[in-house]
Design a protein around this motif. Structure first.
Motif, PDB file in Angstrom:
ATOM      1  N   MET A 135      45.020  37.642  35.723  1.00 47.07           N
ATOM      2  CA  MET A 135      45.576  38.756  36.491  1.00 47.07           C
ATOM      3  C   MET A 135      45.916  39.925  35.570  1.00 47.07           C
ATOM      4  SD  MET A 135      48.158  37.175  39.362  1.00 47.07           S
ATOM      5  CE  MET A 135      48.435  38.828  40.036  1.00 47.07           C
ATOM      6  N   LEU A 136      45.774  41.142  36.099  1.00 46.52           N
ATOM      7  CA  LEU A 136      46.127  42.313  35.306  1.00 46.52           C
ATOM      8  C   LEU A 136      47.631  42.317  35.031  1.00 46.52           C
ATOM      9  CD1 LEU A 136      44.042  45.131  37.040  1.00 46.52           C
ATOM     10  CD2 LEU A 136      43.658  44.150  34.784  1.00 46.52           C
ATOM     11  N   PRO A 137      48.039  42.675  33.819  1.00 42.57           N
ATOM     12  CA  PRO A 137      49.475  42.745  33.514  1.00 42.57           C
ATOM     13  C   PRO A 137      50.145  43.877  34.287  1.00 42.57           C
ATOM     14  CG  PRO A 137      48.172  43.612  31.695  1.00 42.57           C
ATOM     15  CD  PRO A 137      47.199  43.005  32.656  1.00 42.57           C
ATOM     16  N   TRP A 138      51.448  43.748  34.501  1.00 44.92           N
ATOM     17  CA  TRP A 138      52.177  44.693  35.338  1.00 44.92           C
ATOM     18  C   TRP A 138      52.109  46.123  34.829  1.00 44.92           C
ATOM     19  CZ3 TRP A 138      56.137  47.590  33.292  1.00 44.92           C
ATOM     20  CH2 TRP A 138      56.649  47.162  32.063  1.00 44.92           C
ATOM     21  N   LEU A 230      40.893  34.272  42.960  1.00 48.73           N
ATOM     22  CA  LEU A 230      41.718  35.065  43.873  1.00 48.73           C
ATOM     23  C   LEU A 230      42.712  35.920  43.108  1.00 48.73           C
ATOM     24  CD1 LEU A 230      42.877  35.725  46.732  1.00 48.73           C
ATOM     25  CD2 LEU A 230      44.333  33.698  46.469  1.00 48.73           C
ATOM     26  N   ARG A 231      43.403  35.343  42.173  1.00 47.64           N
ATOM     27  CA  ARG A 231      44.439  36.059  41.437  1.00 47.64           C
ATOM     28  C   ARG A 231      43.841  37.198  40.615  1.00 47.64           C
ATOM     29  NH1 ARG A 231      49.270  33.128  40.996  1.00 47.64           N
ATOM     30  NH2 ARG A 231      49.700  33.885  38.907  1.00 47.64           N
ATOM     31  N   LYS A 232      42.769  36.909  39.897  1.00 47.52           N
ATOM     32  CA  LYS A 232      42.138  37.925  39.049  1.00 47.52           C
ATOM     33  C   LYS A 232      41.590  39.081  39.887  1.00 47.52           C
ATOM     34  CE  LYS A 232      38.174  38.636  35.983  1.00 47.52           C
ATOM     35  NZ  LYS A 232      37.028  37.986  35.294  1.00 47.52           N
ATOM     36  N   TRP A 236      42.704  43.205  40.444  1.00 53.75           N
ATOM     37  CA  TRP A 236      41.783  44.304  40.152  1.00 53.75           C
ATOM     38  C   TRP A 236      41.560  45.178  41.378  1.00 53.75           C
ATOM     39  CZ3 TRP A 236      39.892  46.560  35.937  1.00 53.75           C
ATOM     40  CH2 TRP A 236      39.969  45.862  34.726  1.00 53.75           C
ATOM     41  N   LEU A 237      41.420  44.550  42.545  1.00 53.16           N
ATOM     42  CA  LEU A 237      41.210  45.313  43.779  1.00 53.16           C
ATOM     43  C   LEU A 237      42.420  46.193  44.067  1.00 53.16           C
ATOM     44  CD1 LEU A 237      39.515  45.883  46.338  1.00 53.16           C
ATOM     45  CD2 LEU A 237      40.680  43.954  47.430  1.00 53.16           C
ATOM     46  N   LEU A 279      35.945  49.892  50.916  1.00 55.97           N
ATOM     47  CA  LEU A 279      35.333  48.891  51.795  1.00 55.97           C
ATOM     48  C   LEU A 279      34.344  48.020  51.030  1.00 55.97           C
ATOM     49  CD1 LEU A 279      34.744  50.941  55.072  1.00 55.97           C
ATOM     50  CD2 LEU A 279      36.435  49.165  54.670  1.00 55.97           C
ATOM     51  N   ALA A 280      33.556  48.640  50.150  1.00 55.43           N
ATOM     52  CA  ALA A 280      32.605  47.866  49.343  1.00 55.43           C
ATOM     53  C   ALA A 280      33.345  46.900  48.423  1.00 55.43           C
ATOM     54  CB  ALA A 280      31.729  48.809  48.520  1.00 55.43           C
ATOM     55  N   GLY A 281      34.435  47.368  47.819  1.00 52.53           N
ATOM     56  CA  GLY A 281      35.232  46.505  46.958  1.00 52.53           C
ATOM     57  C   GLY A 281      35.858  45.355  47.717  1.00 52.53           C
TER      58      GLY A 281
END
Length: 363
Positions: A135-138, A230-232, A236-237, A279-281
């Motif tokens: 996951m991206l850091p805060w 899911l988390r990663k 990012w999304l 929407l694509a993402g």
């Protein structure tokens, strides 16, 4: 243009709705926990097919009728937007109604056949899985906030250049169609609203990061892969949406200060580009997560099953569990996250920024 935009959004919506039963966790069918050895039950498979067929059929009929109505009667833009919005909500409500119908049918089938009888319910913990979490850091979510604060500062510095009427809404054609009087608050209202949303995105990412990684006893590798995917990808999304919103809101704020900065075509195309990318993402995210636990399937042990926590899920959609410290948990119908409604921290993270946004919109 209005028709094309609403048809595009509606088609994406229909695709996601029809595919949802096949994108959720393997052992969750219409919000109900099903033991691994029963997930290919013929009745359950027929429920999925019927749901998909009925949503697709109704959506096709309604969207085709909508398109013919617009092309043949040429209603105004306001009526086209109103009808398109009504249709999209109608599709969601219809698919949700079908979901609840098959949720009840699945529960009845599970109880009737006593699928969990003589099976030992098992919870699994893997202390090493956190080391693989990407996951991206805060602090990455601070970047859009810094940009927004910069835009607020620039607006204050250029306050005298602002028009006496500040735009508050833009139509599909990219032209402002609602205004408010110029005041120190109204001048920075849009970036302030954006900042509140960015705080919410940051809080949601922190909440998801602190939430538990729930693994399956009968599909350890598959569930681990799905949870990490899911988390990663959700982080990012969310960061991508936050960044795109920042660019779009900043764009409109700058055009308010400098009206001649961009041509009318750019004003019209910018929101469309934002919509297409988001929407694509979303589609890529849903497919990637949905497929992640369908490939690495473990050998199923006949005498065990996952812990059945159906009692904590109201209608298979709303999660209430005071004993679970997780703020967010994976959805049972759909791809993504939902609140643990028994954890008050979640309300603070989500609803406080929303109240701030609503309050700002009334100023």
């Amino acid at each position: 243009m209005t028709l094309a935009i609403f048809l595009f959004i509606s088609i994406i919506l229909v695709c996601i709705q029809t595919a949802t039963p096949y994108l959720v966790k393997r052992t969750i069918i219409f919000g109900v926990t099903v033991p691994e050895k029963h997930i290919k039950n013929e009745q359950l498979l027929s429920y999925k097919k019927r749901y998909t067929f009925m949503v697709a059929l109704l959506s096709f009929i309604v969207l085709a009728s909508y398109m013919l109505w617009v092309l043949m009667s040429t209603p105004g833009e306001e009526k086209t937007v109103l009808a398109g919005t009504f249709i999209q909500f109608g599709i969601i409500l219809f698919s949700l109604s079908l979901y609840f119908f098959y949720h009840g049918k699945t529960l009845q089938l599970k109880k009737k056949n006593n699928w969990t009888e003589n099976l030992k319910q098992v919870k699994v913990a893997d202390l090493s899985v956190r080391s693989h979490d990407e996951m991206l850091p805060w602090y990455v979510f601070l970047l859009p906030m810094i940009i927004t604060i910069g835009v607020i500062g620039y607006t204050i510095f250029q306050y005298d250049l602002l028009p006496e009427q500040i735009p508050t809404h833009w139509g599909i054609n990219g032209e402002a169609d609602a205004f408010t009087d110029k005041t120190p608050i109204s001048a920075i209202l849009m970036p302030l609203t954006l900042l509140a949303m960015q705080v919410m995105f940051l809080g949601i990412n922190l909440g998801k990061n602190k939430s538990g990684i729930k693994l399956s006893a009968t599909g350890l590798n598959a569930s681990r892969t799905r949870q990490l995917t899911l988390r990663k990808n959700s982080s990012w999304l969310m960061f991508g949406i936050s960044l795109l919103l920042t660019v779009m809101f900043s764009f409109f704020q700058l055009t308010t200060i400098h009206p001649d900065l961009f041509a009318g075509t750019v004003m019209m195309v910018t929101p469309i580009i934002f919509l297409v990318i988001v929407l694509a993402g979303t589609i890529v995210f849903a497919v990637k997560v949905g497929r992640s636990d369908k490939q690495s399937i473990d050998e199923v042990k006949e005498e065990i099953t996952d812990y059945d926590d159906d009692t904590h899920w109201k209608g298979g959609i709303f999660y209430f569990n005071r004993n679970d410290p997780s703020i967010f948990v994976e959805k049972r119908f759909g791809v993504g996250w939902t609140l643990n409604f028994a954890n008050p921290i979640g309300y603070i993270i989500v609803f406080v920024p929303l109240v701030v946004v609503i309050f700002l919109s009334t100023l």
